[in-house]
Design a protein around this motif. Sequence first.
Motif, mmCIF file in Angstrom:
data_model
loop_
_atom_site.group_PDB
_atom_site.id
_atom_site.type_symbol
_atom_site.label_atom_id
_atom_site.label_comp_id
_atom_site.label_asym_id
_atom_site.label_seq_id
_atom_site.Cartn_x
_atom_site.Cartn_y
_atom_site.Cartn_z
ATOM 1 N N GLN A 1 0.717 -1.166 -0.042
ATOM 2 C CA GLN A 1 0.397 -0.293 0.384
ATOM 3 C C GLN A 1 0.818 1.605 -0.103
ATOM 4 O O GLN A 1 0.724 2.775 -0.341
ATOM 5 C CB GLN A 1 -0.887 0.000 1.203
ATOM 6 C CG GLN A 1 -1.102 1.754 1.421
ATOM 7 C CD GLN A 1 -2.590 1.712 2.285
ATOM 8 O OE1 GLN A 1 -2.077 0.234 3.716
ATOM 9 N NE2 GLN A 1 -3.326 2.367 2.824
ATOM 10 N N LEU A 2 1.729 1.875 0.849
ATOM 11 C CA LEU A 2 2.825 2.447 1.181
ATOM 12 C C LEU A 2 3.353 2.292 -0.267
ATOM 13 O O LEU A 2 3.931 3.923 -0.847
ATOM 14 C CB LEU A 2 3.931 2.733 2.555
ATOM 15 C CG LEU A 2 3.471 2.420 3.452
ATOM 16 C CD1 LEU A 2 4.666 2.198 4.368
ATOM 17 C CD2 LEU A 2 2.321 3.981 3.002
ATOM 18 N N ALA B 1 4.324 5.807 -5.082
ATOM 19 C CA ALA B 1 4.253 6.233 -6.979
ATOM 20 C C ALA B 1 3.319 7.232 -7.134
ATOM 21 O O ALA B 1 3.881 8.029 -7.911
ATOM 22 C CB ALA B 1 4.036 4.520 -7.427
ATOM 23 N N ARG B 2 1.983 7.208 -6.362
ATOM 24 C CA ARG B 2 1.129 8.183 -6.892
ATOM 25 C C ARG B 2 1.438 9.415 -6.893
ATOM 26 O O ARG B 2 1.282 10.793 -7.046
ATOM 27 C CB ARG B 2 -0.162 8.115 -6.543
ATOM 28 C CG ARG B 2 -1.107 6.347 -7.157
ATOM 29 C CD ARG B 2 -2.452 6.176 -6.341
ATOM 30 N NE ARG B 2 -2.752 6.786 -5.114
ATOM 31 C CZ ARG B 2 -2.297 5.393 -3.657
ATOM 32 N NH1 ARG B 2 -2.493 4.245 -4.806
ATOM 33 N NH2 ARG B 2 -2.427 5.489 -2.779
ATOM 34 N N CYS B 3 1.891 9.207 -5.394
ATOM 35 C CA CYS B 3 2.292 11.064 -4.599
ATOM 36 C C CYS B 3 3.159 11.885 -5.474
ATOM 37 O O CYS B 3 3.465 12.446 -5.718
ATOM 38 C CB CYS B 3 2.853 10.851 -3.376
ATOM 39 S SG CYS B 3 1.290 10.658 -2.235
ATOM 40 N N PRO C 1 9.025 12.418 1.263
ATOM 41 C CA PRO C 1 9.592 12.026 2.288
ATOM 42 C C PRO C 1 8.840 11.715 3.084
ATOM 43 O O PRO C 1 9.344 10.753 3.916
ATOM 44 C CB PRO C 1 9.767 13.903 2.740
ATOM 45 C CG PRO C 1 10.085 14.918 1.276
ATOM 46 C CD PRO C 1 8.440 14.139 0.865
ATOM 47 N N ALA C 2 7.796 12.056 3.426
ATOM 48 C CA ALA C 2 6.798 11.292 4.731
ATOM 49 C C ALA C 2 7.282 9.521 4.843
ATOM 50 O O ALA C 2 7.011 8.647 5.334
ATOM 51 C CB ALA C 2 6.051 11.872 5.204
ATOM 52 N N LEU C 3 6.301 10.141 2.963
ATOM 53 C CA LEU C 3 6.141 8.279 2.882
ATOM 54 C C LEU C 3 7.489 7.544 2.683
ATOM 55 O O LEU C 3 7.299 6.031 3.261
ATOM 56 C CB LEU C 3 5.575 8.105 1.302
ATOM 57 C CG LEU C 3 3.701 8.648 1.290
ATOM 58 C CD1 LEU C 3 3.236 8.629 -0.341
ATOM 59 C CD2 LEU C 3 3.300 7.406 1.820
ATOM 60 N N ALA C 4 8.262 7.954 2.639
ATOM 61 C CA ALA C 4 9.563 7.283 1.806
ATOM 62 C C ALA C 4 10.493 6.978 3.476
ATOM 63 O O ALA C 4 11.131 5.747 3.808
ATOM 64 C CB ALA C 4 10.484 8.519 1.589
#
Length: 73
Positions: A15-16, A21-23, A32-35
Amino acid sequence: MRRAETYDALAQLEQLLEEYARCGARDPPKLPALAGRIWALLHDAELHHDLDLQEAEQPSLDDFGALVEHVDG
């Protein structure tokens, strides 16, 4: 026969990765937060060993896209 689905940490990672990829195209400030969440999950779930990730620190955002491709593969 039924298709096997991912679960627990792998489902969360999937999911992340999709969200990352979408962001990348729609909302780059969230990257950066997702990373950070992806990096933490890889280590918390001990997946970094399976993926042969020896780095102790999270790669820079410029290099993180390559890591996401490696993990997704």
